[in-house]
Structure formats: structure tokens, C-alpha cells
Design an enzyme around this catalytic site. Structure first.
Site, PDB file in Angstrom:
ATOM      1  N   LYS A 193      14.718  14.238 -42.615  1.00 36.09           N
ATOM      2  CA  LYS A 193      14.693  15.142 -43.503  1.00 36.09           C
ATOM      3  C   LYS A 193      14.365  15.206 -44.167  1.00 36.09           C
ATOM      4  CE  LYS A 193      17.630  18.385 -43.942  1.00 36.09           C
ATOM      5  NZ  LYS A 193      17.099  19.327 -44.536  1.00 36.09           N
ATOM      6  N   GLY A 246      20.093  13.981 -53.284  1.00 40.14           N
ATOM      7  CA  GLY A 246      20.294  15.263 -53.089  1.00 40.14           C
ATOM      8  C   GLY A 246      21.980  15.323 -54.134  1.00 40.14           C
ATOM      9  N   SER A 247      22.610  16.536 -53.958  1.00 34.01           N
ATOM     10  CA  SER A 247      23.908  16.868 -54.914  1.00 34.01           C
ATOM     11  C   SER A 247      24.788  15.814 -54.506  1.00 34.01           C
ATOM     12  CB  SER A 247      24.035  18.492 -55.024  1.00 34.01           C
ATOM     13  OG  SER A 247      24.569  18.318 -53.510  1.00 34.01           O
ATOM     14  N   THR A 248      25.934  15.673 -55.608  1.00 30.02           N
ATOM     15  CA  THR A 248      27.361  14.790 -55.100  1.00 30.02           C
ATOM     16  C   THR A 248      28.005  15.738 -54.517  1.00 30.02           C
ATOM     17  OG1 THR A 248      26.418  14.380 -57.647  1.00 30.02           O
ATOM     18  CG2 THR A 248      28.777  14.067 -56.663  1.00 30.02           C
ATOM     19  N   LEU A 249      27.743  17.257 -54.295  1.00 31.50           N
ATOM     20  CA  LEU A 249      29.002  17.992 -53.369  1.00 31.50           C
ATOM     21  C   LEU A 249      28.090  17.218 -51.737  1.00 31.50           C
ATOM     22  CD1 LEU A 249      31.301  20.039 -53.526  1.00 31.50           C
ATOM     23  CD2 LEU A 249      28.518  21.761 -53.095  1.00 31.50           C
ATOM     24  N   GLY A 251      26.553  14.741 -51.127  1.00 26.24           N
ATOM     25  CA  GLY A 251      27.052  13.299 -51.368  1.00 26.24           C
ATOM     26  C   GLY A 251      28.155  12.918 -50.332  1.00 26.24           C
ATOM     27  N   CYS A 303      17.227  14.760 -61.787  1.00 26.34           N
ATOM     28  CA  CYS A 303      18.733  13.886 -61.592  1.00 26.34           C
ATOM     29  C   CYS A 303      18.605  13.394 -62.965  1.00 26.34           C
ATOM     30  CB  CYS A 303      18.409  12.829 -60.664  1.00 26.34           C
ATOM     31  SG  CYS A 303      17.506  12.415 -60.199  1.00 26.34           S
ATOM     32  N   GLU A 400      26.610  19.504 -64.323  1.00 28.83           N
ATOM     33  CA  GLU A 400      25.200  19.219 -63.608  1.00 28.83           C
ATOM     34  C   GLU A 400      24.591  21.713 -63.436  1.00 28.83           C
ATOM     35  OE1 GLU A 400      22.782  18.037 -60.373  1.00 28.83           O
ATOM     36  OE2 GLU A 400      22.051  16.906 -61.828  1.00 28.83           O
TER      37      GLU A 400
HETATM   38  P1  NAD Z   1      21.112  18.982 -52.034  1.00 26.45           P
HETATM   39  O1  NAD Z   1      22.435  18.392 -52.191  1.00 26.45           O
HETATM   40  O2  NAD Z   1      21.558  20.949 -51.881  1.00 26.45           O
HETATM   41  O3  NAD Z   1      20.207  19.023 -51.199  1.00 26.45           O
HETATM   42  C1  NAD Z   1      19.618  17.956 -50.683  1.00 26.45           C
HETATM   43  C2  NAD Z   1      19.149  17.566 -48.953  1.00 26.45           C
HETATM   44  O4  NAD Z   1      20.478  17.641 -48.155  1.00 26.45           O
HETATM   45  C3  NAD Z   1      18.470  18.605 -48.726  1.00 26.45           C
HETATM   46  O5  NAD Z   1      17.455  18.159 -47.473  1.00 26.45           O
HETATM   47  C4  NAD Z   1      19.346  19.083 -47.796  1.00 26.45           C
HETATM   48  O6  NAD Z   1      19.399  19.671 -47.340  1.00 26.45           O
HETATM   49  C5  NAD Z   1      20.827  18.145 -47.197  1.00 26.45           C
HETATM   50  N1  NAD Z   1      21.864  18.718 -47.013  1.00 26.45           N
HETATM   51  C6  NAD Z   1      22.301  19.756 -47.132  1.00 26.45           C
HETATM   52  N2  NAD Z   1      23.775  20.331 -47.044  1.00 26.45           N
HETATM   53  C7  NAD Z   1      23.477  18.903 -46.324  1.00 26.45           C
HETATM   54  C8  NAD Z   1      24.498  18.331 -45.148  1.00 26.45           C
HETATM   55  N3  NAD Z   1      26.431  19.047 -45.283  1.00 26.45           N
HETATM   56  N4  NAD Z   1      24.763  17.255 -44.313  1.00 26.45           N
HETATM   57  C9  NAD Z   1      23.275  16.695 -44.959  1.00 26.45           C
HETATM   58  N5  NAD Z   1      22.387  17.497 -45.043  1.00 26.45           N
HETATM   59  C10 NAD Z   1      22.523  17.955 -46.248  1.00 26.45           C
HETATM   60  O7  NAD Z   1      20.532  19.099 -53.050  1.00 26.45           O
HETATM   61  P2  NAD Z   1      19.247  19.361 -53.293  1.00 26.45           P
HETATM   62  O8  NAD Z   1      20.204  20.740 -54.338  1.00 26.45           O
HETATM   63  O9  NAD Z   1      17.507  19.365 -52.835  1.00 26.45           O
HETATM   64  O10 NAD Z   1      18.957  18.822 -54.961  1.00 26.45           O
HETATM   65  C11 NAD Z   1      19.334  18.960 -56.045  1.00 26.45           C
HETATM   66  C12 NAD Z   1      20.065  17.776 -56.382  1.00 26.45           C
HETATM   67  O11 NAD Z   1      19.610  16.295 -56.206  1.00 26.45           O
HETATM   68  C13 NAD Z   1      20.737  17.520 -58.011  1.00 26.45           C
HETATM   69  O12 NAD Z   1      22.392  17.774 -57.740  1.00 26.45           O
HETATM   70  C14 NAD Z   1      19.867  15.954 -58.962  1.00 26.45           C
HETATM   71  O13 NAD Z   1      20.512  15.815 -59.192  1.00 26.45           O
HETATM   72  C15 NAD Z   1      19.878  15.227 -57.418  1.00 26.45           C
HETATM   73  N6  NAD Z   1      18.978  14.693 -57.130  1.00 26.45           N
HETATM   74  C16 NAD Z   1      19.413  13.548 -57.059  1.00 26.45           C
HETATM   75  C17 NAD Z   1      18.260  12.823 -57.533  1.00 26.45           C
HETATM   76  C18 NAD Z   1      18.691  10.542 -57.797  1.00 26.45           C
HETATM   77  O14 NAD Z   1      17.913   9.864 -58.227  1.00 26.45           O
HETATM   78  N7  NAD Z   1      20.044  10.779 -58.473  1.00 26.45           N
HETATM   79  C19 NAD Z   1      16.743  12.326 -57.470  1.00 26.45           C
HETATM   80  C20 NAD Z   1      16.663  14.069 -56.878  1.00 26.45           C
HETATM   81  C21 NAD Z   1      17.676  14.885 -57.338  1.00 26.45           C
END
Ligand code: NAD
Length: 500
Positions: A193, A246-249, A251, A303, A400
Site C-alpha cells: 500500500k 512511517g511514523s512511530t505512532l 508503527g 526520518c 519529530e
Molecule cells: P504515517 O505513519 O502517517 O503513514 C505511513 C503509511 O502508513 C501510509 O501509507 C499510511 O496510509 C499508513 N497508515 C496510517 N495509519 C495506518 C494504520 N492504522 N495501519 C496501517 N497503516 C497505516 O507516516 P507518514 O506521515 O506517511 O511518514 C512520515 C513518517 O515516516 C515520519 O515519522 C518519518 O520519520 C517516518 N519515516 C521513517 C523512515 C525510516 O526509514 N525510518 C523513512 C521515511 C519516513
């Protein structure tokens, strides 16, 4: 038959016409979503809608997972040799390379990043990742392990099966390729996704999969929102593994859903609040340039952004002067202009979030040394911003921000700065700048981070593992290490004469 979207670009960096399908890519076909939902994709440079794409939900994830399972059992997995899997990945890379300008244009359009960055970093990097893992596909092997004379003991690295992959918007095609390539090389099938904010380049990518020769169902790309389609991936019983960036929340939610469903393992690449440590003895000009790159590259939407900059007191004033001059010189504007370094932030939500942090910084008593405001009244542009007089307890120092906001802190001693650098729930990356090689290694080894840069910043090499300590993640992506995310290890014991 799902609709398509066509756009003609006439910009200084890209001229051409691109057509993409708007449906979900399931079992080798573009299809409409079961529940008929859609997502409006917004151009962050203007705030206006570009187009609407199909939004999948639980029902579509179910169909995709079933197709992926069938493909795994009939036309992929260990039925296909590593050589053949590698060949298809090489072909996919070639096809992506032929259209790299289109991928870059779609990412510049929907993400707002500079076209040059989208081309030269994200998509060039993505193609290299496909080739890197294509090369691994016929080199996945276990070990023969000596146990005793009456036994042959060896391990096999077998694919996991159907894997779910969920990616963010900040480096759309690099995230997509670094997820799918090791999973395919090791013989898994995929339900991926993309982010709902930047789905256009992933849709272009779906048009290459069949031509590259992948059997239907091996790669399924299902757009949708996180709490619906993303959640459905995390909790689907057929899906045996989830890798997420994605975000820690989010994750945390994914890990919970994975645990509650079929206890699928997770690989998580999460957020960061990375320290940049600059000692008195540095090459100041180079340290300033790297620190600028560390925080402002990709509009601060990294990130691993070096968002806490610790400067030793002896060079603090000189550093701040040069850092300010360079931050002021950053060209913010239209992503398709040649000279643009920083485009808009990706969305209204991210824009509001960053402006909220800037307000919080002021309320907490930090000083806006530079910037702090919106640019123009259209799109989501924010001035490169510098906060000074920051204290460790402040929200802008702890959380962050994911925007072009640098917090500068003064320090006296090595011990003090190591303690402050580690005073965070995150542990993704860190930089240290010094000409003293002993000190450089000492500090690099003392900071709790998965990626450590000495006299540079924001570096990722596809051959090197990338991932975080603490709440920045679980597991490693890229390099040989990523292969472990997608294989089970089977221990095989062969009796060569043991008698009971
Ligand atoms: P996000 O967590 O909001 O979304 C990431 C993905 O998760 C999207 O595809 C979103 O649709 C999906 N998602 C959202 N809620 C979900 C749920 N309840 N269940 C399953 N999937 C869900 O993050 P974002 O705003 O897209 O990205 C920014 C974040 O990503 C930042 O915190 C950044 O630090 C992190 N990031 C980390 C790395 C790394 O390699 N560590 C790389 C890039 C970004």
C-alpha cells in the site's frame, strides 16, 4: 474498467505527457475497488486537486492477499529459480529507467519535492535498489554446519510467503523499490500500500510489472487510507509478515494489529530526532554545509533529518553566522524550476503540524533566529527556520517535526553532548563532526543510533543496512541485512548412521 489520468507537463525541467491507470493493481489487472471509494490527490504547490484515484478497503486487501497466496503457491516462491527472479527484477529496473523522467515528474507533482531530487536521488536510487537485489536473487543460501560425524546439518533460507508492505510519502519510489526488491528476490509475493498522499508514481509503476514478466498476483499494489487498507494488511491472516515505514505512532498500531491477528513478524522503519554534533576543531565550512543538508534536504521531511544541532561553544557564533547565511540562501519554490532546492511541504496537515511546532517553540521560550513563517498564500511553503536558545525539555527539541526547522543547542564537553544526544526516545541516526579521529570514533560508538555519520550527514547507501534503535524501529532494511526480513531459516538434520 477503471479510469486513467493523463497530464501534460511543460516545465523547465520536464516536458511530456504521462498517462496512468487509477484503479487498484490486483492479480495482474487494474480493477475498481469493491466499495467504490476514492482519494483526492492534491498538488502541494497549489493546494488544488490533481485527480482522484481508487481507494481500496479491507475487501480489496482480502482479494489481493488471496491472489498473492495463489501466486506464491503456483507461480513464484521456490518454484521459480533465483536466476529467473533476478532476471525479472533486472527487467523491471530497465523499464523504470526508461521512464525515470515520468516517475520524477509525478513525485515532484504530488509530493512537492524538487524534480531534480526526485530524478537524481529517489528514482535513480530506486532503480539501483532493484538491480542490487536482482543480483542477490541467485545468491540466497544457507550454511552447512558441522555437528557430528553421523549427521549432515544444514540451513535453508526459505521465503515467508505473502508479505504486506506499507510505505510513506517522503521518498515514494525509493520506499517502494527498497521494500519490494528484497521480498521478490527471496521468493515472496506482495501486497503493498503506497501513501494516500503520493500514489501517482506507484500507479505508473503498476504498468511495468506485467511487461517485466511477473506472473499475476506476485506484486499487488493497492492504494487506500491507513486506518482501512493499511490496517487490513496488518491484520490479514494470509499475510505472514509486514514491513512498514512511517511514523512511530502508526508503527505501534501495526505491531498491535500484527500481534492480535496471526502474530506476524514486523519490520518497522520509524521516526527520528537525530542529533548533529559539531566540535570546535572542525572544518567549519564543510560542517555547516553538511548540517544544512542534514536538516533541510527534502524540506526536512527525512526520518533521519539532523534536527537537533549541538555546537561546541568555541565555534558557536561563527557556526550560527554561516549556517544562517546558507539557510537564507536556500531556494524555495516551484519543484519544477531548475534552481529549486526546497518545494512545499507535502500536505495541509503536515503544514499545520509544522507551523504548530514553530508556535510551540516560541511559547516554550526558544528564539526564532530565522524564518518561522509561511511563504506566499498558495500551497504549503515554509521558510527554512532556525531556533536558538533551545532547551532539552522543549517540545521542538523532543518531538519529530518533519519540516525545515533546525534547533541549535550549545554544548561545552564531549560527555555532556553524548548525554544530550542520547536523551531521546528515538535512535535512528546521528552525525559527528571533528578532525580528531579518536574523538570521532568515540562519539560515534557512544551515540545510540542505527546510522552514524562521521564528518557527513544524511547518508544512505543501498549496500548498507538502514534502521533504528529504540523507538525508531525494529530490523534493518537495505543491504544484505534486508534479506533476513523476508526469509525463514530452516534447520535440516540428515541422519548419516545414527542408531536409536
Ligand atoms: P504515517 O505513519 O502517517 O503513514 C505511513 C503509511 O502508513 C501510509 O501509507 C499510511 O496510509 C499508513 N497508515 C496510517 N495509519 C495506518 C494504520 N492504522 N495501519 C496501517 N497503516 C497505516 O507516516 P507518514 O506521515 O506517511 O511518514 C512520515 C513518517 O515516516 C515520519 O515519522 C518519518 O520519520 C517516518 N519515516 C521513517 C523512515 C525510516 O526509514 N525510518 C523513512 C521515511 C519516513
Amino acid at each position: 474498467m477503471p479510469a486513467t489520468f493523463t497530464k501534460t507537463f511543460d516545465t523547465p525541467t520536464y516536458k511530456g505527457t504521462i498517462t496512468i491507470p487509477l484503479g487498484l493493481y490486483i492479480n495482474g489487472q487494474h480493477v475498481d475497488p469493491v466499495e467504490g471509494g476514492s482519494i483526492e490527490v492534491v498538488n502541494p504547490s497549489t493546494g488544488k486537486v490533481i485527480t482522484s484515484i481508487a481507494a481500496g478497503t479491507k475487501a480489496d486487501i482480502d482479494i489481493a492477499a488471496t491472489a498473492a497466496e495463489k501466486a506464491y503457491k503456483t507461480s513464484w516462491g521456490l518454484r521459480v529459480s533465483g536466476t529467473e527472479r533476478g532476471k525479472l527484477l533486472f527487467k523491471l529496473a530497465d523499464l523504470m529507467e526508461q521512464r525515470i523522467d515520468q516517475f520524477a515528474a509525478l513525485d515532484a507533482l504530488a509530493n512537492g519535492k524538487a524534480y531534480k531530487t526526485a530524478y537524481g536521488r529517489d528514482n535513480t536510487g530506486g532503480i539501483a535498489v532493484l538491480r542490487y537485489y536482482a543480483g542477490w536473487a541467485d545468491k540466497i543460501s544457507g550454511k552447512t554446519i558441522e555437528t557430528n560425524d553421523k549427521k549432515l546439518s544444514y540451513t535453508r533460507h526459505e521465503p515467508i510467503g505473502v508479505v504486506g508492505q506499507i510505505i510513506p510519502w517522503n521518498v515514494p519510489m525509493f520506499s517502494l523499490t527498497l521494500k519490494i526488491a528484497p521480498a521478490l528476490a527471496t521468493g515472496n509475493t506482495i501486497v503493498l500500500k503506497p501513501s494516500e498522499l503520493t500514489p501517482l508514481s506507484a500507479l505508473l509503476f503498476t504498468t511495468l510489472i506485467e511487461e517485466a514478466g511477473f506472473p499475476p498476483g506476485v506484486i499487488n499494489i493497492v492504494n487506500g487510507y491507513g486506518p482501512t487498507a493499511g490496517q487490513a494488511i496488518s491484520e490479514h491472516p494470509i499475510i505472514r509478515k509486514v514491513t512498514f515505514t512511517g511514523s512511530t505512532l502508526t508503527g505501534r498500531k501495526i505491531m498491535e494489529a500484527a500481534a492480535k491477528s496471526n502474530l506476524k513478524p514486523v519490520t518497522l522503519e520509524l521516526g527520528g530526532k537525530s542529533p548533529t554534533v559539531i566540535f570546535d576543531d572542525v572544518d567549519l565550512e564543510q560542517a555547516v554545509k553538511w548540517a544544512i543538508h542534514g536538516i533541510y534536504f527534502n524540506h526536512g521531511q527525512n526520518c533521519s533529518a539532523g534536527s537537533r544541532i549541538f555546537v561546541q561553544e568555541g565555534i558557536y557564533d561563527a557556526f550560527l553566522k554561516q549556517f544562517t547565511e546558507q539557510a537564507l540562501a536556500i531556494k524555495v519554490g516551484d519543484p519544477f524550476q531548475e534552481e529549486t532546492y526546497q518545494g512545499p511541504q507535502v500536505s495541509q496537515t503536515q503544514f499545520d503540524r509544522i507551523m504548530g511546532y514553530i508556535e510551540a517553540g516560541k511559547v516554550d521560550g526558544a528564539k526564532v533566529h530565522l524564518g518561522g513563517n509561511r511563504i506566499g498564500n498558495e500551497g504549503y511553503f515554509i521558510q527554512p527556520t532556525i531556533f536558538t536558545e533551545c532547551q532539552p525539555h522543549m517540545k521542538i527539541v523532543r518531538e519529530e517535526i518533519f519540516g525545515p526547522v533546525a534547533c541549535i543547542l550549545k554544548f561545552k564537553t564531549e560527555e555532556e553532548v553524548i548525554e544530550q544526544a542520547n536523551d531521546t526516545t528515538y535512535g535512528l541516526a546521528a552525525s559527528v563532526f571533528t578532525k580528531d579521529i579518536d574523538k570521532g570514533f568515540r562519539v560515534a560508538h557512544a551515540i545510540e543510533a542505527g546510522n552514524m555519520w562521521i564528518n557527513c550527514s544524511n547518508q544512505a547507501e543501498i549496500q548498507m543496512p538502514f534502521g533504528g534503535y529504540k523507538q525508531s524501529g525494529i530490523g534493518r532494511e537495505l543491504g544484505e541485512y534486508a534479506l533476513e526480513n523476508y526469509t525463514h531459516v530452516k534447520a535440516v538434520h540428515v541422519n548419516l548412521g545414527l542408531r536409536l
